[in-house]
Design an enzyme around this catalytic site. Structure first.
Site, PDB file in Angstrom:
ATOM      1  N   SER A  37     101.263  67.719  40.940  1.00  0.00           N
ATOM      2  CA  SER A  37      99.600  68.113  41.609  1.00  0.00           C
ATOM      3  C   SER A  37      99.630  66.876  42.668  1.00  0.00           C
ATOM      4  O   SER A  37      99.842  66.127  43.046  1.00  0.00           O
ATOM      5  CB  SER A  37      98.416  67.102  40.517  1.00  0.00           C
ATOM      6  N   TYR A  50      95.051  61.633  33.983  1.00  0.00           N
ATOM      7  CA  TYR A  50      95.874  62.785  34.401  1.00  0.00           C
ATOM      8  C   TYR A  50      96.967  62.454  35.467  1.00  0.00           C
ATOM      9  O   TYR A  50      97.946  62.453  35.840  1.00  0.00           O
ATOM     10  CB  TYR A  50      94.855  63.596  34.073  1.00  0.00           C
ATOM     11  N   LYS A  97     101.002  62.016  35.981  1.00  0.00           N
ATOM     12  CA  LYS A  97     102.076  63.155  37.331  1.00  0.00           C
ATOM     13  C   LYS A  97     102.470  62.083  38.144  1.00  0.00           C
ATOM     14  O   LYS A  97     103.999  61.843  37.816  1.00  0.00           O
ATOM     15  CB  LYS A  97     100.717  64.197  38.321  1.00  0.00           C
TER      16      LYS A  97
HETATM   17  C1  WQD Z   1      86.866  71.412  42.943  1.00  0.00           C
HETATM   18  C2  WQD Z   1      85.963  71.159  43.733  1.00  0.00           C
HETATM   19  C3  WQD Z   1      84.161  69.403  43.277  1.00  0.00           C
HETATM   20  C4  WQD Z   1      83.562  72.410  39.797  1.00  0.00           C
HETATM   21  C5  WQD Z   1      91.043  69.639  39.849  1.00  0.00           C
HETATM   22  C6  WQD Z   1      92.743  68.385  38.424  1.00  0.00           C
HETATM   23  C7  WQD Z   1      93.660  68.869  39.993  1.00  0.00           C
HETATM   24  C8  WQD Z   1      93.928  70.004  39.192  1.00  0.00           C
HETATM   25  C9  WQD Z   1      93.320  71.444  40.203  1.00  0.00           C
HETATM   26  C10 WQD Z   1      95.013  69.882  37.284  1.00  0.00           C
HETATM   27  C11 WQD Z   1      85.504  69.910  43.916  1.00  0.00           C
HETATM   28  C12 WQD Z   1      83.643  71.091  42.930  1.00  0.00           C
HETATM   29  C13 WQD Z   1      83.364  71.800  40.419  1.00  0.00           C
HETATM   30  C14 WQD Z   1      81.718  72.255  39.429  1.00  0.00           C
HETATM   31  C15 WQD Z   1      81.639  71.680  41.839  1.00  0.00           C
HETATM   32  N1  WQD Z   1      94.112  70.258  38.188  1.00  0.00           N
HETATM   33  N2  WQD Z   1      82.783  71.225  41.735  1.00  0.00           N
HETATM   34  N3  WQD Z   1      80.678  72.287  40.645  1.00  0.00           N
HETATM   35  O1  WQD Z   1      89.092  68.138  41.030  1.00  0.00           O
HETATM   36  O2  WQD Z   1      90.095  69.347  43.050  1.00  0.00           O
HETATM   37  O3  WQD Z   1      91.297  69.189  40.948  1.00  0.00           O
HETATM   38  O4  WQD Z   1      91.714  70.980  39.695  1.00  0.00           O
HETATM   39  O5  WQD Z   1      96.340  69.798  38.215  1.00  0.00           O
HETATM   40  O6  WQD Z   1      94.409  67.553  39.297  1.00  0.00           O
HETATM   41  O7  WQD Z   1      91.559  67.360  39.923  1.00  0.00           O
HETATM   42  O8  WQD Z   1      89.108  70.752  41.318  1.00  0.00           O
HETATM   43  O9  WQD Z   1      87.821  73.377  40.594  1.00  0.00           O
HETATM   44  O10 WQD Z   1      87.357  70.279  39.211  1.00  0.00           O
HETATM   45  O11 WQD Z   1      87.304  70.945  41.898  1.00  0.00           O
HETATM   46  O12 WQD Z   1      80.799  71.775  42.712  1.00  0.00           O
HETATM   47  O13 WQD Z   1      81.241  72.802  38.480  1.00  0.00           O
HETATM   48  O14 WQD Z   1      84.946  72.493  43.265  1.00  0.00           O
HETATM   49  O15 WQD Z   1      82.985  68.486  43.508  1.00  0.00           O
HETATM   50  O16 WQD Z   1      84.927  69.112  44.677  1.00  0.00           O
HETATM   51  P1  WQD Z   1      89.687  69.458  41.738  1.00  0.00           P
HETATM   52  P2  WQD Z   1      87.653  71.411  40.760  1.00  0.00           P
END
Ligand code: WQD
Length: 339
Positions: free
Chosen positions: A126, A151, A155
């Site tokens: 990741s 997590y 990785k």
């Molecule tokens: C994306 C953006 C949030 C939810 C994570 C893991 C990564 C991978 C993908 C496994 C961020 C914003 C989110 C919400 C929001 N997983 N957001 N409201 O955190 O980039 O990555 O998932 O491998 O390892 O870290 O993805 O989709 O959670 O967030 O504003 O209800 O959307 O702040 O900026 P992230 P995400």
């Protein structure tokens, strides 16, 4: 070729099984169904017309892993997805993550090494390993930073376990694929993302809000140093990501790897802010999304998007789907699942 896919009933795993079968590979799935359901097997079969072999057991049971490889001594490659992947949960329960994500990796590698034959291994890593990179877009040479969560640390440690094993274990050829943000669903809408409970990730939360399952999307902060104040991520269609696994595996099967351990970033190379994602979703769904801006989420980084030069030039792979296409497929999937 006969390919083992661990976690093959999961979101990325199931899409990769479909692409492997499309390329003519015979697929064997191991999944403990802790974060997936067995009916995904029928859905994969409906898409490709070929039913993968499926064995349900927990890879933490070392004797079952040994028994599996004793019975399947003709595996040509392994793609290892099986792992826990919820960032927040890993903070609450780190030992669950270190046990599940690392002991299973070790047990599989023990079965792949020390044998006369070569072994080909693709690891689900990741972009989390980079933390907040100092330079954007992020290349594979960017320094791995201290993990923001257990997590993410699993990785990083997983990559080190594989790297160190490749150094000493003759015959092990491995590639770690560092995913950016996988989104969307297969165009057939037979398979897609099925988050259990309240979605942690942005896209499933958006589609569940749009379909009326969730009241309102909370946007976690609009005071970041970006064009519109919201975080930037590299959202890649899950089918493009699945195809990257098939290409990476083919590289090892055809002995085209430059060394016995390689790393590739797998993203689109384009960053999108949260508000840009919302605007894109409203366009493709032709409806307004109910959202509000709230405070930042703990642990979020400002921006991450891939430099895809290495994957484009050395793997000969490039993501094809646009953000609109990916969000359109996610919306179509949500409507099918909840419709
Ligand atoms: C994306 C953006 C949030 C939810 C994570 C893991 C990564 C991978 C993908 C496994 C961020 C914003 C989110 C919400 C929001 N997983 N957001 N409201 O955190 O980039 O990555 O998932 O491998 O390892 O870290 O993805 O989709 O959670 O967030 O504003 O209800 O959307 O702040 O900026 P992230 P995400």
């Amino acid at each position: 070729m006969k390919i083992l896919v661990t976690g093959g009933l999961g979101f990325i795993g199931s899409h990769t099984v479909v692409e492997l079968q499309n390329k003519g590979h015979e697929v064997v799935i191991i999944d403990n169904c802790s974060n997936s359901s067995a009916d995904v097997l029928d859905r994969i079969t409906k898409i490709t017309g070929k039913k993968p072999v499926f064995e349900q057991f927990d890879l933490r049971e070392k004797n079952k892993v040994q028994d599996f490889f004793n019975r399947h001594d003709d595996i040509n490659g392994v793609i290892h997805f099986a792992a826990s992947k919820a960032v927040g949960e890993s903070v609450e329960n780190p030992l669950l993550y270190y046990e599940n994500n690392l002991s299973t990796l070790v047990y599989i590698l023990q079965q792949l090494t020390g044998k006369s034959s070569t072994a080909n291994f693709i690891f689900s890593s990741s972009c989390t390993v980079y933390g907040q990179a100092d330079e954007l877009p992020i290349t594979e040479n960017a320094p791995v930073k201290e993990a923001e969560s257990p997590y993410g640390n699993t990785k990083q440690i997983g990559e080190e376990i594989i790297r160190d094993t490749c150094k000493v274990a003759s015959g092990l050829n491995a590639i770690s694929l560092r995913y950016f943000n996988p989104i969307g669903a297969h165009p057939s809408s037979e398979i897609g993302e099925l988050p259990i409970g309240v979605p942690q990730n942005l896209i499933p939360y958006i589609t569940q809000t749009a379909i009326g399952l969730r009241e309102q999307l909370s946007v976690f902060g609009d005071d970041y140093p970006t064009s519109d104040g919201t975080c930037i991520r590299d959202y890649i269609h899950v089918v493009d990501l699945a195809k990257a696994h098939v290409v990476a595996l083919q590289r090892l099967l055809e002995n085209k790897n430059a060394s016995n351990y390689e790393v590739f970033n797998v993203g689109t190379g384009t960053g999108s802010t949260v508000l840009e994602v919302i605007q894109s979703f409203e366009k493709v769904s032709n409806q307004k999304l109910n959202y509000k801006i709230v405070g930042r989420r703990e642990g979020d980084i400002t921006a991450a998007y891939a430099d895809t030069t290495k994957a484009n030039n050395e793997l000969g792979w490039k993501a094809k789907s646009s953000l609109d296409d990916s969000l359109g497929s996610a919306w179509k999937w949500e409507q099918k699942v909840r419709g």
